[in-house]
Structures are given as structure tokens and as C-alpha cells.
Design a protein around this motif. Structure first.
Motif, PDB file in Angstrom:
ATOM      1  N   MET A   1      94.597  25.678  82.812  1.00 48.77           N
ATOM      2  CA  MET A   1      93.728  25.825  81.661  1.00 48.77           C
ATOM      3  C   MET A   1      92.354  26.238  82.150  1.00 48.77           C
ATOM      4  O   MET A   1      91.455  25.426  82.294  1.00 48.77           O
ATOM      5  CB  MET A   1      93.683  24.489  80.909  1.00 48.77           C
ATOM      6  CG  MET A   1      92.854  24.513  79.688  1.00 48.77           C
ATOM      7  SD  MET A   1      93.256  22.999  78.826  1.00 48.77           S
ATOM      8  CE  MET A   1      91.899  22.852  77.783  1.00 48.77           C
ATOM      9  N   ASP A   2      92.219  27.513  82.406  1.00 47.28           N
ATOM     10  CA  ASP A   2      90.958  28.035  82.907  1.00 47.28           C
ATOM     11  C   ASP A   2      90.240  28.744  81.770  1.00 47.28           C
ATOM     12  O   ASP A   2      90.468  29.912  81.495  1.00 47.28           O
ATOM     13  CB  ASP A   2      91.219  28.992  84.077  1.00 47.28           C
ATOM     14  CG  ASP A   2      89.923  29.412  84.753  1.00 47.28           C
ATOM     15  OD1 ASP A   2      88.958  28.639  84.668  1.00 47.28           O
ATOM     16  OD2 ASP A   2      89.914  30.493  85.354  1.00 47.28           O
ATOM     17  N   ASP A   3      89.414  27.995  81.051  1.00 56.56           N
ATOM     18  CA  ASP A   3      88.679  28.575  79.926  1.00 56.56           C
ATOM     19  C   ASP A   3      87.235  28.895  80.292  1.00 56.56           C
ATOM     20  O   ASP A   3      86.448  29.239  79.429  1.00 56.56           O
ATOM     21  CB  ASP A   3      88.743  27.647  78.723  1.00 56.56           C
ATOM     22  CG  ASP A   3      88.307  26.234  79.053  1.00 56.56           C
ATOM     23  OD1 ASP A   3      87.888  25.991  80.194  1.00 56.56           O
ATOM     24  OD2 ASP A   3      88.390  25.380  78.161  1.00 56.56           O
ATOM     25  N   GLY A   4      86.892  28.758  81.529  1.00 61.06           N
ATOM     26  CA  GLY A   4      85.548  29.091  81.978  1.00 61.06           C
ATOM     27  C   GLY A   4      84.523  28.001  81.740  1.00 61.06           C
ATOM     28  O   GLY A   4      83.336  28.210  81.946  1.00 61.06           O
ATOM     29  N   SER A   6      82.919  24.209  82.453  1.00 55.80           N
ATOM     30  CA  SER A   6      82.839  23.199  83.507  1.00 55.80           C
ATOM     31  C   SER A   6      83.465  21.901  82.996  1.00 55.80           C
ATOM     32  O   SER A   6      83.665  21.719  81.795  1.00 55.80           O
ATOM     33  CB  SER A   6      81.379  22.973  83.896  1.00 55.80           C
ATOM     34  OG  SER A   6      80.696  22.356  82.829  1.00 55.80           O
ATOM     35  N   PRO A   7      83.795  20.970  83.879  1.00 53.77           N
ATOM     36  CA  PRO A   7      84.358  19.691  83.440  1.00 53.77           C
ATOM     37  C   PRO A   7      83.428  18.946  82.480  1.00 53.77           C
ATOM     38  O   PRO A   7      83.897  18.304  81.538  1.00 53.77           O
ATOM     39  CB  PRO A   7      84.559  18.913  84.736  1.00 53.77           C
ATOM     40  CG  PRO A   7      84.684  19.955  85.790  1.00 53.77           C
ATOM     41  CD  PRO A   7      83.828  21.097  85.335  1.00 53.77           C
ATOM     42  N   ALA A   8      82.137  19.050  82.699  1.00 53.92           N
ATOM     43  CA  ALA A   8      81.192  18.375  81.803  1.00 53.92           C
ATOM     44  C   ALA A   8      81.239  19.003  80.412  1.00 53.92           C
ATOM     45  O   ALA A   8      81.195  18.303  79.394  1.00 53.92           O
ATOM     46  CB  ALA A   8      79.784  18.433  82.374  1.00 53.92           C
ATOM     47  N   ALA A   9      81.344  20.327  80.351  1.00 54.18           N
ATOM     48  CA  ALA A   9      81.407  21.007  79.057  1.00 54.18           C
ATOM     49  C   ALA A   9      82.700  20.657  78.330  1.00 54.18           C
ATOM     50  O   ALA A   9      82.710  20.479  77.107  1.00 54.18           O
ATOM     51  CB  ALA A   9      81.292  22.510  79.248  1.00 54.18           C
ATOM     52  N   ARG A  10      83.827  20.549  79.070  1.00 51.67           N
ATOM     53  CA  ARG A  10      85.091  20.149  78.447  1.00 51.67           C
ATOM     54  C   ARG A  10      85.006  18.724  77.904  1.00 51.67           C
ATOM     55  O   ARG A  10      85.511  18.428  76.821  1.00 51.67           O
ATOM     56  CB  ARG A  10      86.227  20.248  79.466  1.00 51.67           C
ATOM     57  CG  ARG A  10      86.830  21.614  79.486  1.00 51.67           C
ATOM     58  CD  ARG A  10      88.117  21.617  80.294  1.00 51.67           C
ATOM     59  NE  ARG A  10      87.961  22.731  81.218  1.00 51.67           N
ATOM     60  CZ  ARG A  10      87.966  22.660  82.530  1.00 51.67           C
ATOM     61  NH1 ARG A  10      88.200  21.515  83.108  1.00 51.67           N
ATOM     62  NH2 ARG A  10      87.785  23.712  83.257  1.00 51.67           N
ATOM     63  N   ALA A  11      84.359  17.832  78.658  1.00 50.13           N
ATOM     64  CA  ALA A  11      84.197  16.449  78.193  1.00 50.13           C
ATOM     65  C   ALA A  11      83.347  16.408  76.931  1.00 50.13           C
ATOM     66  O   ALA A  11      83.636  15.649  75.994  1.00 50.13           O
ATOM     67  CB  ALA A  11      83.570  15.595  79.289  1.00 50.13           C
ATOM     68  N   LEU A  12      82.307  17.236  76.871  1.00 45.31           N
ATOM     69  CA  LEU A  12      81.476  17.292  75.668  1.00 45.31           C
ATOM     70  C   LEU A  12      82.255  17.851  74.482  1.00 45.31           C
ATOM     71  O   LEU A  12      82.077  17.411  73.346  1.00 45.31           O
ATOM     72  CB  LEU A  12      80.224  18.123  75.923  1.00 45.31           C
ATOM     73  CG  LEU A  12      79.150  17.446  76.771  1.00 45.31           C
ATOM     74  CD1 LEU A  12      78.022  18.426  77.082  1.00 45.31           C
ATOM     75  CD2 LEU A  12      78.603  16.234  76.050  1.00 45.31           C
TER      76      LEU A  12
END
Length: 124
Positions: A1-4, A6-12
Motif C-alpha cells: 500500500m504505497d500511497d505516498g 508517511s506513516p504519520a500522515a496515514r495515522a492522521l
């Protein structure tokens, strides 16, 4: 799942979806199918408890036809079939569902059956 992201942005993103789902106006899922067969039983049980409280109020009332406990008892007996709706609605909201028309009908079906049985039992 490479949506560009960052892990922090996905958590948000995940946190934002959870907050949006918890909003009072957010759409909720219907009642789970496994709960539906138990709704008439819950409606009957809570209506029977409410009806017994109403019968107690009528029984301890003085003989006057318009005494306050007697009037309150008959009013409580009238709303007894509906007594399961508020607690079940609060429980379903806590679970993340909503009380729809079919579930309300099942609760009322059980409540009316219990009210009928109480009426026939207590008037003999």
C-alpha cells in the motif's frame, strides 16, 4: 500500500475517519442481525417490569378513582410497551448502530405481548 503518505500522515487519516464516524450526524450501521431475534424478548422483559410497577401503583392506591397513585399506575401501564426503546437505543448508540424501524417494531411486538399477558393475568 504505497500511497505516498508517511506513516504519520496515514495515522492522521485513520484518526480523522474515526473522529468523523463518531460525529452525532454521521451515518450509523443498522442493528446487527444476531441481535434481532432477542429484541422481542428484551421488549417483553422490560415491558413486564414496567407493567408490574404500574400494577403495584394501582394496587396500593386508595379506593378513590382519581387518586394520584392510581392515575400514575394506569399511565405507566399505557407506556409500558414502549419502555424498552430508550435503553436499547442508548445501548445501540454505544455499540455504533442505530435503532431503525424494524428493530423498534420488534421491541414493541414483545412489549405489547407482555402487556397483553399481564392484562389477562392480573384481571382474573
Amino acid at each position: 500500500m504505497d500511497d505516498g503518505l508517511s506513516p504519520a500522515a496515514r495515522a492522521l487519516e485513520r484518526a480523522g475517519r474515526r473522529i468523523a464516524a463518531a460525529h452525532p450526524g454521521a451515518p450509523r450501521s443498522p442493528v446487527p442481525r444476531l441481535v434481532l431475534p432477542f429484541l422481542p424478548v428484551v421488549g417483553a422483559a422490560l415491558a413486564a417490569l414496567t407493567g408490574l410497577v404500574a400494577a403495584g401503583l394501582v394496587a396500593v392506591a386508595p379506593d378513590g378513582a382519581t387518586s394520584l397513585p392510581r392515575v400514575l399506575g394506569w399511565l405507566v401501564f399505557l407506556v409500558a410497551p414502549f419502555s424498552a426503546i430508550p435503553p436499547v437505543a442508548v445501548w445501540l448508540r454505544h455499540v455504533g448502530s442505530r435503532l431503525d424501524g424494524g428493530a423498534t417494531g420488534l421491541l414493541l411486538l414483545g412489549g405489547m405481548a407482555a402487556g397483553t399477558i399481564l392484562s389477562l393475568t392480573l384481571t382474573r
